[in-house]
Design a protein around this motif. Structure first.
Motif, PDB file in Angstrom:
ATOM      1  N   THR A  54       0.807  -1.193   0.032  1.00 58.17           N
ATOM      2  CA  THR A  54       0.028   0.090  -0.195  1.00 58.17           C
ATOM      3  C   THR A  54       1.009   1.239   0.001  1.00 58.17           C
ATOM      4  OG1 THR A  54      -1.669  -1.264   1.276  1.00 58.17           O
ATOM      5  CG2 THR A  54      -2.028   1.171   1.160  1.00 58.17           C
ATOM      6  N   LEU A  55       0.517   2.079  -0.771  1.00 56.41           N
ATOM      7  CA  LEU A  55       1.109   3.602  -0.966  1.00 56.41           C
ATOM      8  C   LEU A  55       0.390   4.553  -0.567  1.00 56.41           C
ATOM      9  CD1 LEU A  55       3.070   3.338  -4.252  1.00 56.41           C
ATOM     10  CD2 LEU A  55       4.064   2.844  -2.147  1.00 56.41           C
ATOM     11  N   ILE A  56       0.809   5.587   0.117  1.00 60.26           N
ATOM     12  CA  ILE A  56      -0.144   6.527   0.497  1.00 60.26           C
ATOM     13  C   ILE A  56       0.578   7.813   0.559  1.00 60.26           C
ATOM     14  CG2 ILE A  56      -1.670   7.537   2.580  1.00 60.26           C
ATOM     15  CD1 ILE A  56      -1.205   4.526   3.940  1.00 60.26           C
ATOM     16  N   PRO A 109      -3.390  13.648   3.462  1.00 57.35           N
ATOM     17  CA  PRO A 109      -3.488  12.925   2.360  1.00 57.35           C
ATOM     18  C   PRO A 109      -3.406  13.777   0.922  1.00 57.35           C
ATOM     19  CG  PRO A 109      -5.436  12.121   3.651  1.00 57.35           C
ATOM     20  CD  PRO A 109      -4.661  13.354   4.129  1.00 57.35           C
ATOM     21  N   VAL A 110      -2.678  13.458  -0.196  1.00 59.17           N
ATOM     22  CA  VAL A 110      -2.517  14.006  -1.524  1.00 59.17           C
ATOM     23  C   VAL A 110      -3.212  12.996  -2.541  1.00 59.17           C
ATOM     24  CG1 VAL A 110      -1.025  15.280  -2.959  1.00 59.17           C
ATOM     25  CG2 VAL A 110      -0.719  15.549  -0.728  1.00 59.17           C
ATOM     26  N   ALA A 111      -4.245  13.518  -2.929  1.00 56.97           N
ATOM     27  CA  ALA A 111      -4.690  12.516  -4.273  1.00 56.97           C
ATOM     28  C   ALA A 111      -3.949  12.899  -5.511  1.00 56.97           C
ATOM     29  CB  ALA A 111      -6.115  12.912  -4.394  1.00 56.97           C
ATOM     30  N   ILE A 112      -3.956  11.845  -6.178  1.00 57.29           N
ATOM     31  CA  ILE A 112      -3.189  11.881  -7.531  1.00 57.29           C
ATOM     32  C   ILE A 112      -4.030  11.067  -8.512  1.00 57.29           C
ATOM     33  CG2 ILE A 112      -0.775  12.403  -6.742  1.00 57.29           C
ATOM     34  CD1 ILE A 112       0.031   9.608  -7.460  1.00 57.29           C
ATOM     35  N   LYS A 113      -3.963  11.233  -9.774  1.00 57.51           N
ATOM     36  CA  LYS A 113      -4.690  10.524 -10.697  1.00 57.51           C
ATOM     37  C   LYS A 113      -4.214   9.619 -11.383  1.00 57.51           C
ATOM     38  CE  LYS A 113      -8.268  13.916 -11.880  1.00 57.51           C
ATOM     39  NZ  LYS A 113      -9.337  14.371 -12.626  1.00 57.51           N
ATOM     40  N   ASP A 124     -10.801   3.975  -2.993  1.00 58.06           N
ATOM     41  CA  ASP A 124     -11.683   4.845  -2.625  1.00 58.06           C
ATOM     42  C   ASP A 124     -11.467   6.213  -3.266  1.00 58.06           C
ATOM     43  OD1 ASP A 124     -13.079   3.358  -1.009  1.00 58.06           O
ATOM     44  OD2 ASP A 124     -11.831   3.990   0.893  1.00 58.06           O
ATOM     45  N   PRO A 125     -11.340   6.134  -4.864  1.00 53.63           N
ATOM     46  CA  PRO A 125     -10.833   7.445  -5.486  1.00 53.63           C
ATOM     47  C   PRO A 125     -12.077   8.347  -5.466  1.00 53.63           C
ATOM     48  CG  PRO A 125     -11.494   5.525  -7.067  1.00 53.63           C
ATOM     49  CD  PRO A 125     -11.367   4.971  -5.681  1.00 53.63           C
ATOM     50  N   VAL A 126     -11.864   9.528  -5.695  1.00 49.24           N
ATOM     51  CA  VAL A 126     -12.689  10.638  -5.888  1.00 49.24           C
ATOM     52  C   VAL A 126     -12.510  11.283  -7.122  1.00 49.24           C
ATOM     53  CG1 VAL A 126     -13.828  12.861  -4.880  1.00 49.24           C
ATOM     54  CG2 VAL A 126     -13.059  11.033  -3.481  1.00 49.24           C
ATOM     55  N   ASP A 127     -13.566  11.464  -7.901  1.00 49.54           N
ATOM     56  CA  ASP A 127     -13.148  11.928  -9.349  1.00 49.54           C
ATOM     57  C   ASP A 127     -11.702  11.452 -10.006  1.00 49.54           C
ATOM     58  OD1 ASP A 127     -15.289  13.893  -9.159  1.00 49.54           O
ATOM     59  OD2 ASP A 127     -14.126  15.353  -7.938  1.00 49.54           O
ATOM     60  N   GLY A 128     -11.702  10.170  -9.916  1.00 46.63           N
ATOM     61  CA  GLY A 128     -10.568   9.633 -10.625  1.00 46.63           C
ATOM     62  C   GLY A 128      -9.087   9.811  -9.687  1.00 46.63           C
ATOM     63  N   ALA A 129      -9.157  10.256  -8.796  1.00 46.25           N
ATOM     64  CA  ALA A 129      -7.818  10.734  -8.095  1.00 46.25           C
ATOM     65  C   ALA A 129      -8.026  10.095  -6.502  1.00 46.25           C
ATOM     66  CB  ALA A 129      -7.691  12.132  -7.579  1.00 46.25           C
ATOM     67  N   ALA A 130      -6.864   9.578  -6.157  1.00 49.82           N
ATOM     68  CA  ALA A 130      -6.609   8.894  -4.839  1.00 49.82           C
ATOM     69  C   ALA A 130      -5.558   9.085  -4.115  1.00 49.82           C
ATOM     70  CB  ALA A 130      -7.030   7.363  -4.900  1.00 49.82           C
ATOM     71  N   SER A 131      -5.434   8.959  -3.036  1.00 53.04           N
ATOM     72  CA  SER A 131      -4.134   9.280  -2.086  1.00 53.04           C
ATOM     73  C   SER A 131      -3.552   7.840  -1.741  1.00 53.04           C
ATOM     74  CB  SER A 131      -4.445  10.258  -0.790  1.00 53.04           C
ATOM     75  OG  SER A 131      -5.442   9.291   0.003  1.00 53.04           O
ATOM     76  N   ARG A 132      -4.465   6.818  -1.513  1.00 50.64           N
ATOM     77  CA  ARG A 132      -4.008   5.496  -1.246  1.00 50.64           C
ATOM     78  C   ARG A 132      -3.995   4.876  -2.262  1.00 50.64           C
ATOM     79  NH1 ARG A 132      -4.388   2.301   3.604  1.00 50.64           N
ATOM     80  NH2 ARG A 132      -4.793   4.184   4.924  1.00 50.64           N
ATOM     81  N   TRP A 133      -3.162   3.767  -2.559  1.00 51.81           N
ATOM     82  CA  TRP A 133      -2.997   2.937  -3.775  1.00 51.81           C
ATOM     83  C   TRP A 133      -2.506   1.550  -3.417  1.00 51.81           C
ATOM     84  CZ3 TRP A 133      -4.191   4.658  -8.650  1.00 51.81           C
ATOM     85  CH2 TRP A 133      -4.478   6.081  -8.893  1.00 51.81           C
ATOM     86  N   GLU A 134      -3.144   0.615  -3.802  1.00 46.34           N
ATOM     87  CA  GLU A 134      -2.778  -0.965  -3.481  1.00 46.34           C
ATOM     88  C   GLU A 134      -2.498  -1.606  -4.591  1.00 46.34           C
ATOM     89  OE1 GLU A 134      -6.016  -2.445  -1.193  1.00 46.34           O
ATOM     90  OE2 GLU A 134      -5.114  -1.112   0.675  1.00 46.34           O
ATOM     91  N   GLY A 135      -1.482  -2.561  -4.320  1.00 45.91           N
ATOM     92  CA  GLY A 135      -1.155  -3.712  -5.273  1.00 45.91           C
ATOM     93  C   GLY A 135      -0.847  -4.853  -4.791  1.00 45.91           C
ATOM     94  N   SER A 136      -1.385  -6.016  -5.368  1.00 42.61           N
ATOM     95  CA  SER A 136      -1.143  -7.167  -4.864  1.00 42.61           C
ATOM     96  C   SER A 136      -0.462  -8.267  -5.868  1.00 42.61           C
ATOM     97  CB  SER A 136      -2.450  -8.012  -4.675  1.00 42.61           C
ATOM     98  OG  SER A 136      -3.116  -7.504  -3.687  1.00 42.61           O
ATOM     99  N   ASP A 137       0.667  -8.895  -5.584  1.00 43.15           N
ATOM    100  CA  ASP A 137       1.021  -9.627  -6.286  1.00 43.15           C
ATOM    101  C   ASP A 137       2.143 -10.730  -5.593  1.00 43.15           C
ATOM    102  OD1 ASP A 137       2.174  -9.684  -9.530  1.00 43.15           O
ATOM    103  OD2 ASP A 137       3.775 -10.405  -8.119  1.00 43.15           O
ATOM    104  N   GLU A 138       2.027 -12.072  -6.148  1.00 44.73           N
ATOM    105  CA  GLU A 138       3.037 -12.949  -5.297  1.00 44.73           C
ATOM    106  C   GLU A 138       4.414 -12.639  -5.136  1.00 44.73           C
ATOM    107  OE1 GLU A 138       2.283 -16.382  -4.067  1.00 44.73           O
ATOM    108  OE2 GLU A 138       0.404 -15.622  -4.562  1.00 44.73           O
TER     109      GLU A 138
END
Length: 156
Positions: A73-75, A84-88, A110-124
């Motif tokens: 998770t990147l915030i 928090p700072v949202a980016i598109k 939880d993006p708002v207008d296509g932007a989010a401050s929290r980003w997640e990625g899952s991978d083995e």
């Protein structure tokens, strides 16, 4: 002669202190700083490790690595390391491993207008501990590459 030696010892001590401080700011438990300045293993508001991105507005990224679940998770945070700072544009994680290189696109939470401050990625590949690679983030039209050397939320 004795005064000269004392002077030299003093100069060496000052230089070693400066080098140690510089290494401390770039050595980072997360080892993410290249363009930015590290905050060591400073904990962010969500319990992750914090790194200064290095942009003119002093944004930060907080990284939470769940090696058991294979998730990162990147915030994105403002200069105060709280707001928090949202980016598109989705951050990318470019992994380097024994099996080769791999890119993981982060998904907004939880993006708002296509932007989010929290980003997640899952991978083995995120189940490895530590995870090595780079984080690519775009802020205000400028791209930043941060070195990634994340540990799974425990002390090393």
């Amino acid at each position: 002669m004795r005064m000269k030696n004392m002077f030299l010892y003093g100069v060496v001590a000052v230089l070693m202190t400066v080098a140690w401080q510089a290494g401390k700011s770039r050595g980072i438990g997360l080892a993410m700083a290249e363009e930015g300045h590290g905050h060591g293993e400073a904990k962010g508001p969500n319990g992750g490790e914090v790194q200064e991105i290095g942009d003119k507005d002093d944004h930060h990224v907080e990284l939470i690595h769940d090696h058991t679940g294979g998730k990162v998770t990147l915030i994105l945070l403002a200069k105060d390391v709280k707001t928090p700072v949202a980016i598109k544009n989705a951050p990318l994680i470019n992994l380097q491993g024994k099996a080769g290189n791999k890119q993981v696109a982060m998904k907004p939470v939880d993006p708002v207008d296509g932007a989010a401050s929290r980003w997640e990625g899952s991978d083995e590949a995120f189940k490895a501990d530590p995870v090595h690679g780079r984080i690519a983030i775009e802020l205000a039209g400028k791209k930043y590459q941060l070195k990634l050397d994340a540990h799974g939320g425990h002390d090393h």
